[in-house]
Motif scaffolding. Structure first.
Motif: not given
Length: 140
Positions: A38-52
């Motif tokens: 869940g934290l990873f999905v939130l972090a990826e949603a807010r990242a400028e250049s996400p891993l996924i």
């Protein structure tokens, strides 16, 4: 990246610790892994250049393909990797059963399929796994 590594480590420990029994430590690690996802999905949603890129999962064709691929991979791993190891321990003939049912050797040995005598070779390869799993001659 650290969050993903910790999440994967928690999941790996949750499914391997306990030697066959599922206890409270396994449950705590599994919950930590779910929380980490869940934290990873939130972090990826807010990242400028996400891993996924999470927007990719809105495509129904891609989502269905990934789900089917995960299902097929699970069945293949259970059949070709986990099954022989489980059977070798259950039957008590670890070396022989694993040697005879190694999927990579079986698949690599199918190369002479289009040459003369290929039917005999293929028939012999189909007969080898049961022969190898038998206890003759008895293992020392």
């Amino acid at each position: 990246m650290l969050l993903l590594a910790l999440t994967l480590a928690a999941y790996a420990l949750a499914v391997t610790i306990g030697r066959g029994s599922f206890g409270s430590l396994n449950m705590a690690l599994l919950l930590a892994a779910a929380f980490g996802v869940g934290l990873f999905v939130l972090a990826e949603a807010r990242a400028e250049s996400p891993l996924i890129r999470l927007a990719m999962f809105r495509d129904p064709v891609l989502s269905a393909s990934l789900a089917m691929s995960a299902l097929v991979s699970t069945v293949m791993m259970a059949t070709l990797v986990v099954g022989p190891f489980y059977l070798s321990r259950a039957l008590g003939s670890a070396r022989r059963l694993l040697d005879s049912s190694c999927p990579s050797a079986r698949l690599l040995s199918r190369w002479p399929l289009y040459r003369p005598g290929a039917l005999r070779t293929d028939s012999a390869h189909n007969a080898l796994p049961p022969l190898g799993s038998s206890e003759w001659p008895p293992a020392p």
